[in-house]
Design a protein around this motif. Sequence first.
Motif, short mmCIF file in Angstrom:
data_model
loop_
_atom_site.label_atom_id
_atom_site.label_comp_id
_atom_site.label_asym_id
_atom_site.label_seq_id
_atom_site.Cartn_x
_atom_site.Cartn_y
_atom_site.Cartn_z
N SER A 96 -5.80 1.78 8.74
CA SER A 96 -6.85 0.89 9.03
C SER A 96 -7.24 0.24 7.80
O SER A 96 -7.13 0.96 6.48
CB SER A 96 -8.12 1.15 9.74
N GLN A 97 -7.65 -0.87 7.38
CA GLN A 97 -8.40 -1.43 6.03
C GLN A 97 -9.56 -1.83 6.33
O GLN A 97 -10.11 -2.84 5.71
CB GLN A 97 -7.31 -2.51 5.73
N TYR A 126 -12.95 -2.11 3.54
CA TYR A 126 -13.07 -2.90 2.36
C TYR A 126 -14.64 -3.10 1.94
O TYR A 126 -14.83 -3.06 0.63
CB TYR A 126 -12.36 -4.08 2.71
N ALA A 180 -6.27 -0.77 -5.19
CA ALA A 180 -5.39 -0.55 -4.00
C ALA A 180 -3.97 -0.35 -4.05
O ALA A 180 -3.13 -1.75 -4.38
CB ALA A 180 -5.68 -2.14 -3.18
N SER A 201 -6.84 3.45 -0.29
CA SER A 201 -5.25 3.56 0.28
C SER A 201 -5.53 3.39 1.65
O SER A 201 -6.49 3.18 2.46
CB SER A 201 -4.67 4.81 -0.09
N ASP A 202 -4.34 3.42 2.72
CA ASP A 202 -4.73 3.98 3.93
C ASP A 202 -3.44 4.90 4.58
O ASP A 202 -2.67 4.99 3.99
CB ASP A 202 -4.47 2.40 4.67
N TYR A 210 -3.58 -6.63 0.49
CA TYR A 210 -3.57 -5.73 -0.47
C TYR A 210 -2.88 -4.60 0.26
O TYR A 210 -2.95 -4.38 1.64
CB TYR A 210 -4.97 -5.34 -0.94
N GLY A 211 -2.72 -3.55 -0.44
CA GLY A 211 -2.05 -2.39 0.07
C GLY A 211 -0.95 -2.62 1.16
O GLY A 211 0.00 -3.27 0.97
N SER A 243 -0.73 -4.01 3.94
CA SER A 243 -0.89 -5.43 4.52
C SER A 243 0.20 -6.14 3.54
O SER A 243 0.76 -7.06 3.96
CB SER A 243 -1.92 -6.04 4.57
N GLU A 263 -5.39 -8.54 6.45
CA GLU A 263 -5.83 -7.18 6.44
C GLU A 263 -6.04 -6.48 7.74
O GLU A 263 -6.39 -7.02 8.81
CB GLU A 263 -7.43 -7.22 5.88
N SER A 270 -8.36 -5.47 9.33
CA SER A 270 -9.59 -5.16 9.79
C SER A 270 -9.98 -6.58 10.40
O SER A 270 -9.27 -7.63 10.52
CB SER A 270 -10.63 -5.24 8.36
N TYR A 291 -6.26 -4.42 14.18
CA TYR A 291 -7.31 -3.14 13.56
C TYR A 291 -7.57 -2.28 14.37
O TYR A 291 -7.14 -2.10 15.74
CB TYR A 291 -8.68 -3.96 12.93
#
Lengths: 186, 355
Positions: free
Chosen positions: B120-121, B124, B142, B171-172, B258-259, B261, B309, B311, B335
């Motif tokens: 998940s993100q 944030y 990230a 990170s995730d 970011y990351g 995604s 993202e 989320s 998410y």
Amino acid sequence: MMNEEIIIAGFGGQGVLSMGKILAYSGMMQNLEVSWMPSYGPEMRGGTANVTVILSNERISSPILNLYDTAIVLNQQSLDKFERKVKPGGVLIYDTNGITKHPQRTDIKIFQVEAAAEAARINNLRVFNMIVLGAYLKLNNYLKIEHIVEGLEKSLPKRYHHTIQANADALKIGMDIVKPYTVLVS
Amino acid sequence: MGELKLMKGNEAIAEAAIRAGVDAYFGYPITPQSEIMEYLASEQPEKRTGMVLLQAESEVAAINMVYGAASTGKKAMTSSSSPGISLKMEGISYLAGAELPCLIVNVVRGGPGLGTIQPSQADYFQAVKGGGHGDYRLIVLAPASVQEMADFVGLGFDLAFKYRNPVMILSDGVIGQMMEKVEFGEQQPRRTKFDEPWMLTGKTPDRPHRIVTSLDLEAVQMEKHNLDLQAKYKTIRENEVRFEEIACDDADYIMVAYGSSARICQKTVKLARESGHKLGLLRPITLYPFPSERISQLADKVKGFLSVEMSSGQMVEDVMLAVNGKVKVGHYGRYGGVIHSPEQVLCGFEEFLSK
């Protein structure tokens, strides 16, 4: 350009993740870009496990995919889930063991490998996944047995290196027994 | 050329920590980041570099051990995943208040609450807007690849010591669990000189004693401390913004991601361009400081931004602030532990276009 997107799916314990790992190592040995993304979580215990492996000579974008060039499936649940995720013209390899509902698609190339039965016949169930990987090798020319053996040397802890020959033999068995499957259109 | 390995993102963080000459890791296990401590345990860093590895009795204990070690000028780090990071938040606020350098890794999983163990993100806000109490900021990195997981350990400590500020790697589960090729640099020696005036090294007769604290009951003094912190954050905003642009030069629309995604969106850019959309991707590498200025510049030449993202829409708020009404801004994301596919993002983009 070479870009191969693979899903390997089966039961937890069938060696799905390690098969993917060996594939990734083998790609790395040939200077390919590689990614290995496992499913992780509660679904792994006694349920299905799967791993997405991408081998490419370009920078890999998404490690998460919706469609695959090749699906290697080792149980009915995975077949039900991933048959429809193969790109048109792509490849589906499956072990017939425990399969009651066979693939239906006519726009992909389908192959059977009776790896579970063969592993039982040679009395070495642990090389089951290498027999399956042998089937995949037979159908692709970008990876050779030597690359996989190098991948095994790299991914197996030293104490298991005495099993590399048996694994290499299993790869050859897989290459020999893989056979095309034709969907009968009624 | 360093050594090339195939590793999980979590393992890469652990190996990079040893090689960066980190002095201490304090942690408590939680999926999907347990491989960090597992890898460290199997590598026995106490034998390789003398690095301390300690499994604390809780996340709260671990972050306070980081506070203690950081006070002496040592390179200390911890890692956890979302619910564990929430537990660390009090300590993180204290570290920020006491201006202690350290590295905190959050391998984010789905929430809220105990949530799920899938990626998940949704942390944030917690990472870039506070999370703990008080007016503080973390420097937030990230990573979008296993290589960056490794590289950002060294970078994180460099920034942490440069600004005497906690740094977070956000990170995730995708980047933590996936394996890719990763190249490591040479082993760096551990720090041997502890000569900065804030470091607790044991009082000697020739100098007054030092206190590391975030407490000052004198409000005016505390306001001054806050002003100093804000001045530091401004310097960070002016000097440490990092981002990557992919296919933005001729883009009509730009995704901000970011990351993991951002990795997924790279494929979406390709798919979108195959179907005739001039779509680009801006990937913030630092989430704080955020690449607001660059987004504002790009807003003068593109038709819109889509924040992608995992989320319900958090970073999108920072994109909106940067765009400041110049063009339209939207959000797309799955998410709660569900990962969007490149194709789903493309559908999300097409829906955004039609609005």
